[in-house]
Scaffold this active site. Structure first.
Site, PDB file in Angstrom:
ATOM      1  N   ARG A  12       0.843  -1.194   0.000  1.00 22.46           N
ATOM      2  CA  ARG A  12       0.000   0.000   0.000  1.00 22.46           C
ATOM      3  C   ARG A  12       0.888   1.257   0.000  1.00 22.46           C
ATOM      4  O   ARG A  12       0.972   1.971  -0.983  1.00 22.46           O
ATOM      5  CB  ARG A  12      -0.921  -0.026   1.238  1.00 22.46           C
ATOM      6  N   ASP A  13       1.589   1.473   1.072  1.00 22.17           N
ATOM      7  CA  ASP A  13       2.356   2.711   1.222  1.00 22.17           C
ATOM      8  C   ASP A  13       3.466   2.823   0.179  1.00 22.17           C
ATOM      9  O   ASP A  13       3.750   3.902  -0.331  1.00 22.17           O
ATOM     10  CB  ASP A  13       2.960   2.756   2.635  1.00 22.17           C
ATOM     11  N   HIS A 203       5.487   3.971  12.758  1.00 18.82           N
ATOM     12  CA  HIS A 203       5.645   3.927  11.303  1.00 18.82           C
ATOM     13  C   HIS A 203       6.615   5.064  10.997  1.00 18.82           C
ATOM     14  O   HIS A 203       6.240   6.229  11.050  1.00 18.82           O
ATOM     15  CB  HIS A 203       4.255   4.152  10.690  1.00 18.82           C
ATOM     16  N   HIS A 205       9.494   6.991   8.729  1.00 17.91           N
ATOM     17  CA  HIS A 205      10.161   7.179   7.436  1.00 17.91           C
ATOM     18  C   HIS A 205      11.646   7.436   7.661  1.00 17.91           C
ATOM     19  O   HIS A 205      12.067   7.849   8.737  1.00 17.91           O
ATOM     20  CB  HIS A 205       9.484   8.316   6.659  1.00 17.91           C
ATOM     21  N   CYS A 236       5.279  10.375   0.604  1.00 21.91           N
ATOM     22  CA  CYS A 236       3.961  10.974   0.763  1.00 21.91           C
ATOM     23  C   CYS A 236       3.881  12.151  -0.187  1.00 21.91           C
ATOM     24  O   CYS A 236       4.637  13.105  -0.053  1.00 21.91           O
ATOM     25  CB  CYS A 236       3.711  11.424   2.195  1.00 21.91           C
ATOM     26  N   ASN A 245       9.860   4.609   3.562  1.00 23.82           N
ATOM     27  CA  ASN A 245       9.718   4.069   4.915  1.00 23.82           C
ATOM     28  C   ASN A 245      11.006   3.349   5.315  1.00 23.82           C
ATOM     29  O   ASN A 245      11.870   3.080   4.480  1.00 23.82           O
ATOM     30  CB  ASN A 245       8.573   3.053   4.947  1.00 23.82           C
TER      31      ASN A 245
HETATM   32 ZN    ZN Z   1       4.740   5.662   5.233  1.00 20.19          ZN
END
Ligand code: ZN
Length: 303
Positions: A12-13, A203, A205, A236, A245
């Site tokens: 996803r990310d 989470h 980065h 992002c 990440n």
């Molecule tokens: Zn992220």
């Protein structure tokens, strides 16, 4: 031996920041590889508008595949709104992530509404889907590209607001990689001390190369749930400067060497990361490079 729950959020990310469409077959293959490596918590897609994020247009197919093939694994999808929650539910998903930014400006840029409106929609989702497990991802928890560091106590106040509305699964997201290990340790400790029944996750980065250090700081403070992406993919689009990440393989290696248990086979994971790189070659050039998504606009729930 302390157990760490690794939530792989790359499909996803990571993928939402890859501009060229990754074939659905390849996504499934990589998810197969993750499951084979021992990953048990997987955020596999997001139910966003395919116009806003063409990469996620196969959300339903990927979600259904995962639920059918891996009924015992914890399969998550990100949803930006009530509509997304409905689609996720229809696809069989019973665990979702929902993003709210601590900073008002980032929330506006990310999902085009106020933080209050985001929390209102979150409540509506929880009300409409009472059996859905919800992880609230608090984006820009440690700092925002528009507003800088949050004011003292702001994070804990906001976590308290979520707590008062019944949310117990909360992820502190360092959306642009501006956190430092001390800040993460202090924030995680404050959350756990104030709300002992909250299950915090982090989470982080890796913009400044502090992803491992910050994640470790959280784990040493008592956090056992971490989110990361295979190959360090991610970014992002609505947070200038956000890079990837923290890479799952780097975390798994670190934890293995330090005697923590992740249940994930590092060698398998490393092979898979190389395979994934070959799949998206041309759109990917390493942990610290921002991957732009020129076609992206509107609601995509990045963090
Ligand atoms: Zn992220």
């Amino acid at each position: 031996m302390k157990k760490i729950k690794v939530f792989e959020v790359g499909p996803r990310d990571g993928y939402q920041n890859v501009s060229a469409l990754i074939p659905t077959q390849e996504k499934k293959k990589i998810i197969d590889g993750l499951a084979k490596s021992g990953v048990t918590h997987l955020q596999v897609t997001s139910f966003v508008s395919p116009k806003a994020v063409p990469q996620m247009q196969d959300a339903r197919e990927v979600a259904v595949y995962c639920k059918e093939h891996y009924p015992k694994l914890d399969i998550l999808a990100l949803v930006p709104n009530l509509r997304g929650a409905k689609d996720a539910c229809d696809a069989g998903i019973r665990h979702i992530s929902y993003v709210v930014s601590l900073s008002e400006s980032h929330n506006k840029a990310n999902v085009n509404r106020t933080r209050e409106a985001s929390v209102r929609e979150l409540k509506e989702i929880a009300f409409s889907y009472p059996d859905m497990k919800i992880c609230v991802d608090v984006a820009t928890a440690f700092g925002c590209p528009f507003e800088g560091k949050p004011a003292d106590g702001e994070l804990i106040r906001f976590v308290g607001e979520l707590y008062s509305k019944g949310f117990r699964e909360i992820c502190l997201c360092d959306t642009t990689g501006v956190a430092n290990p001390r800040q993460v340790r202090e924030a995680a400790s404050a959350v756990m001390e104030t709300y002992p029944d909250i299950e915090p996750a982090v989470h982080i980065h890796d913009t400044r190369g502090m992803g491992l250090a910050c994640t470790l700081a959280a784990v040493e403070a008592g956090v056992s749930r971490i989110q990361s992406t295979l190959g360090g993919l991610g970014g992002c689009p609505f947070a200038p400067g956000a890079s990837g990440n923290t890479a799952t393989e780097d975390l798994v290696y670190m934890f293995r060497e330090m005697g923590y248990e992740t249940g994930i086979d590092f060698e398998e994971l490393l092979k898979l990361s190389k395979y994934q790189k070959s799949v998206i070659e041309g759109n990917y050039s390493g942990h610290h490079v921002m991957i732009t998504a020129p076609q992206a606009c509107g609601k995509r729930g990045g963090r």
